[in-house]
Design a protein around this motif. Structure first.
Motif, PDB file in Angstrom:
ATOM      1  N   LEU A  50       0.828  -1.210   0.000  1.00  0.00           N
ATOM      2  CA  LEU A  50       0.000   0.000   0.000  1.00  0.00           C
ATOM      3  C   LEU A  50       0.867   1.268   0.000  1.00  0.00           C
ATOM      4  O   LEU A  50       0.578   2.229  -0.711  1.00  0.00           O
ATOM      5  N   LEU A  53       2.124   1.901  -3.464  1.00  0.00           N
ATOM      6  CA  LEU A  53       1.108   2.512  -4.330  1.00  0.00           C
ATOM      7  C   LEU A  53       1.002   4.014  -4.054  1.00  0.00           C
ATOM      8  O   LEU A  53       0.967   4.837  -4.971  1.00  0.00           O
ATOM      9  N   ALA A  54       0.961   4.352  -2.759  1.00  0.00           N
ATOM     10  CA  ALA A  54       0.834   5.761  -2.371  1.00  0.00           C
ATOM     11  C   ALA A  54       2.022   6.566  -2.886  1.00  0.00           C
ATOM     12  O   ALA A  54       1.860   7.678  -3.401  1.00  0.00           O
ATOM     13  N   GLN A  56       3.853   6.040  -5.456  1.00  0.00           N
ATOM     14  CA  GLN A  56       3.761   6.250  -6.909  1.00  0.00           C
ATOM     15  C   GLN A  56       2.805   7.391  -7.245  1.00  0.00           C
ATOM     16  O   GLN A  56       2.940   8.055  -8.262  1.00  0.00           O
ATOM     17  N   ILE A  57       1.808   7.570  -6.390  1.00  0.00           N
ATOM     18  CA  ILE A  57       0.767   8.558  -6.685  1.00  0.00           C
ATOM     19  C   ILE A  57       1.093   9.921  -6.103  1.00  0.00           C
ATOM     20  O   ILE A  57       0.891  10.946  -6.745  1.00  0.00           O
ATOM     21  N   ASN A  58       1.604   9.927  -4.885  1.00  0.00           N
ATOM     22  CA  ASN A  58       1.888  11.199  -4.227  1.00  0.00           C
ATOM     23  C   ASN A  58       2.907  10.981  -3.116  1.00  0.00           C
ATOM     24  O   ASN A  58       2.557  10.562  -2.019  1.00  0.00           O
ATOM     25  N   PRO A  59       4.190  11.275  -3.408  1.00  0.00           N
ATOM     26  CA  PRO A  59       5.238  11.014  -2.417  1.00  0.00           C
ATOM     27  C   PRO A  59       5.037  11.826  -1.135  1.00  0.00           C
ATOM     28  O   PRO A  59       5.581  11.480  -0.098  1.00  0.00           O
ATOM     29  N   ALA A  61       1.972  12.372   0.309  1.00  0.00           N
ATOM     30  CA  ALA A  61       0.546  12.142   0.555  1.00  0.00           C
ATOM     31  C   ALA A  61       0.149  12.680   1.920  1.00  0.00           C
ATOM     32  O   ALA A  61       0.906  12.541   2.892  1.00  0.00           O
ATOM     33  N   PRO A  62      -1.027  13.303   2.030  1.00  0.00           N
ATOM     34  CA  PRO A  62      -1.495  13.794   3.334  1.00  0.00           C
ATOM     35  C   PRO A  62      -1.590  12.632   4.325  1.00  0.00           C
ATOM     36  O   PRO A  62      -2.011  11.534   3.948  1.00  0.00           O
ATOM     37  N   GLU A  65      -4.868  10.757   4.595  1.00  0.00           N
ATOM     38  CA  GLU A  65      -5.172   9.777   3.549  1.00  0.00           C
ATOM     39  C   GLU A  65      -4.298   8.529   3.694  1.00  0.00           C
ATOM     40  O   GLU A  65      -4.722   7.429   3.349  1.00  0.00           O
ATOM     41  N   MET A  66      -3.077   8.689   4.231  1.00  0.00           N
ATOM     42  CA  MET A  66      -2.251   7.509   4.513  1.00  0.00           C
ATOM     43  C   MET A  66      -2.948   6.628   5.557  1.00  0.00           C
ATOM     44  O   MET A  66      -2.975   5.409   5.441  1.00  0.00           O
ATOM     45  N   MET A  68      -6.170   6.501   6.123  1.00  0.00           N
ATOM     46  CA  MET A  68      -7.326   5.916   5.437  1.00  0.00           C
ATOM     47  C   MET A  68      -6.881   4.667   4.659  1.00  0.00           C
ATOM     48  O   MET A  68      -7.534   3.632   4.667  1.00  0.00           O
ATOM     49  N   LEU A  69      -5.722   4.814   3.993  1.00  0.00           N
ATOM     50  CA  LEU A  69      -5.198   3.725   3.153  1.00  0.00           C
ATOM     51  C   LEU A  69      -4.707   2.552   4.002  1.00  0.00           C
ATOM     52  O   LEU A  69      -5.129   1.407   3.819  1.00  0.00           O
TER      53      LEU A  69
ATOM     54  N   ALA B  79      -8.585   6.570  -0.807  1.00  0.00           N
ATOM     55  CA  ALA B  79      -7.376   7.189  -0.244  1.00  0.00           C
ATOM     56  C   ALA B  79      -6.417   7.562  -1.373  1.00  0.00           C
ATOM     57  O   ALA B  79      -5.892   8.680  -1.417  1.00  0.00           O
ATOM     58  N   LEU B  80      -6.204   6.625  -2.294  1.00  0.00           N
ATOM     59  CA  LEU B  80      -5.250   6.884  -3.378  1.00  0.00           C
ATOM     60  C   LEU B  80      -5.749   8.013  -4.286  1.00  0.00           C
ATOM     61  O   LEU B  80      -4.966   8.865  -4.717  1.00  0.00           O
ATOM     62  N   MET B  83      -5.219  11.327  -2.621  1.00  0.00           N
ATOM     63  CA  MET B  83      -3.792  11.672  -2.711  1.00  0.00           C
ATOM     64  C   MET B  83      -3.438  12.201  -4.107  1.00  0.00           C
ATOM     65  O   MET B  83      -2.653  13.148  -4.242  1.00  0.00           O
ATOM     66  N   HIS B  87      -2.050  15.823  -5.010  1.00  0.00           N
ATOM     67  CA  HIS B  87      -0.767  15.946  -5.710  1.00  0.00           C
ATOM     68  C   HIS B  87      -0.844  16.969  -6.840  1.00  0.00           C
ATOM     69  O   HIS B  87       0.151  17.619  -7.179  1.00  0.00           O
TER      70      HIS B  87
END
Lengths: 403, 403
Positions: A50, A53-54, A56-59, A61-62, A65-66, A68-69, B79-80, B83, B87
């Motif tokens: 997980l 994945l995060a 890759q999307i937003n280094p 990330a808030p 949301e982390m 939540m994930l 979540a993703l 993010m 971003h």
């Protein structure tokens, strides 16, 4: 019989077979007549997946949301474990952190537990169900999902045990108990039947790595007997509880060691110019952790100096911080030494045995091991020695004190 | 401008690149001046992965625990996606079903939405955030996590749109709109600009597969304009809304077809012994779905008979049920026919054009296609024909009615 809380970490529920084995352990406790709560972490590498994945999307990330994930990881485990228990013919129910009533601060990624509302868990226990709870997560008063940070699942288990008035909280892990020293390196290391909270806290902080200090502190505060045992074995583990243990004749309960330590000595031309507080304020601001601090004033160590130990990995950053703040600190010279290690002896019995530290220094000197730094507390003596001598020092202490 | 709800299904958020593309779509709507809510499903095959784990552990897993397990899928996506939006420099917040206030019945695996408490979503929209909501899931009044069953995410989107008073709900999917017929098979099929709820309901039920009928019904009940459009294209989709559309001259809006249909004819020696209700009660009890039912009494179809169509896959089970209840039903003989297909024409304009069914039968007869069963409603005519003639029949209807 009363309530017990069992906690299984990520590797202990890492695949289908291990989840089934965990179900069997829970059922075994239930069949002994206990009311059983099981706290679990996310399966093995699922958190890493997980996080990847995060990233890759937003280094950046808030953290909300982390949380939540990542909180989905334990939710998967609780559902599967409840299914596994039901498959064996026992009633089970799973609860997320928020369903289990874990109320936390709203600090994402590192929340502390504020309160536990045990209505759901208590009701399910009354109905004879094995209750499976997601570790590591909770809910803020605003209804936000939070995670507890490092040691979070251990802390969930202990906190639930306290809130439920459980007779025991068992941390089921990949070691079978707490040892007098690391059995991979120290030939005479043996598993302890008992250890008290303070000793365990010193050992946990010293890198014994079995239990997170936060969970031990929580157990100590609420006086919850804490067991460390193997996840999928029947063997009895180590009980961690309040003092007055059976093995009280033992002065030293354990010998811990930690390698890759460095030392920095900061010297000053005169005591007047010495601003020690500034050193450690600046280092803390830059998140450089310092361990042992020794201050000497007068002729012996040069005019005046303060020495401290830290992780070798932090050495470069620490030097950068010190040099950047040279004027404010007012130092004259820096000397560094790496390739060191810390060896510690821990035991509540030391309080009433004042000669223990002296005895430790004597045997180390007799073994030709030079001691670079010393730090003592009521129940601990730590020395910094050359890394190449670490295991020899630990072995000598283990023998001397008949641990 | 008002509120819009966008819904993206599992394949549209199936990997990191698609989640980023979904974020862009949401931001595009936001930049048009809308308040934006995005409803998403679990990523691609992640649900299959979870189901597979559950099956290894307990093939008869309790539906409560399946809901606990599967609801993590959408939670990962929200979540993703939040993010990904952050971003790109836009404020976003994700909500699980329960955080978004979706209150459902406590029927695990197939719950219906009872109420939506829009406090959280409304507040976040007021703060200018793009709100990301987990589809397919809700919470019962007892605090149990539920899932909505098939078409659940579409339904979440429409229900949220209704509760928020949104001006539009867009279902973003892997087709770019609703077609007059299946463009893979019917050369003249074209995308519709508009279609009314009832027509869409008939087409959805007829297997057009674009939208779940449940979501269309919900949209109709609350009069929410529903758009079907491509997930990651700018192209305008098809609007589904209340009657009085621009294209009202069109009698037939679409031609649908469905293969692998079978037919069973149950005949009786006399009307007295005929217990038709019993046939369909017993089949329903065994979960065999029946589609078209035709009853004929008198000489033409032999003494008396009832025929019905069903999926070929259900034929064997239906025969077993009928034979087991032969005495209760009181039938004399069973005849079955498989290798059939259903072709349907749909259009609200039919209500005021009584000759449409007759025209359909004529063109099919002229084309040498034998019609085995007929079923009509106010806005639909369906015929059962040999499967080998299915596409020809659909093509002929599409041309005749100038769809």
């Amino acid at each position: 019989m009363g309530k017990v809380v069992l906690k299984f970490g990520g590797t202990s529920v890492g695949d289908v077979a291990k989840i089934k084995a965990t179900a069997e352990q829970a059922i075994r406790e239930k069949e002994k007549g206990h009311e059983v709560v099981v706290v679990v972490s996310a399966m093995g590498k699922s958190t890493d997946h997980l996080v990847n994945l995060a990233e890759q999307i937003n280094p950046k990330a808030p953290s909300r949301e982390m949380d939540m994930l990542l909180s989905t990881g334990e939710q998967v485990t609780i559902a599967l474990l409840a299914m596994a228990i039901e498959h064996e013919g026992h009633a089970a129910i799973s609860y997320t952190g928020w369903q289990a009533g874990l109320v936390t601060e709203e600090i994402h990624g590192n929340a502390r537990i504020q309160n536990i509302l045990t209505t759901n868990v208590g009701k399910a226990l009354d109905e004879g169900k094995i209750v499976v709870v997601a570790g590591f997560q909770g809910l803020s008063e605003n209804g936000e999902i939070t995670t507890l940070g490092r040691g979070g699942s251990d802390t969930t288990a202990v906190a639930l045990a306290a809130a439920l008035g459980a007779e025991k909280c068992s941390i089921c892990t990949d070691v079978v108990g707490v040892y007098t020293s690391d059995p991979r390196y120290i030939s005479e290391a043996r598993k302890l039947a008992e250890i008290d909270y303070d000793e365990m806290l010193e050992l946990a902080n010293l890198g014994a790595g079995v239990l997170h200090p936060r969970a031990v502190e929580y157990a100590k505060n609420f006086n919850i007997p804490l067991e460390v045992r193997g996840a999928h074995v029947v063997e009895v583990g180590t009980m961690i509880k309040e003092g007055n243990l059976l093995e009280t004749k033992q002065v030293v309960r354990g010998v811990a060691f930690d390698d890759k330590i460095a030392r920095i000595r900061v010297s000053f031309k005169s005591v007047d110019k010495m601003n020690v507080a500034c050193i450690f304020t600046k280092l803390a601001e830059e998140h450089v952790n310092v361990d042992i601090i020794v201050q000497s004033i007068g002729e012996e160590a040069g005019p005046s100096a303060v020495s401290f130990s830290l992780k070798e990995a932090d050495l470069e950053e620490a030097l950068r911080v010190l040099e950047q703040n040279k004027a404010a600190i007012g130092y004259h010279d820096l000397v560094t030494e790496s390739g060191l290690a810390k060896v510690s002896i821990v035991g509540s019995g030391m309080v009433s045995n004042p000669g223990v530290a002296a005895q430790m220094f004597t045997v180390l000197r007799n073994a030709g091991i030079s001691v670079r730094m010393i730090s003592t507390s009521e129940i601990k003596v730590s020395v910094v020695v050359p890394e190449v001598k670490m295991l020899e020092a630990a072995e000598v202490c283990h023998q001397t004190f008949d641990v």
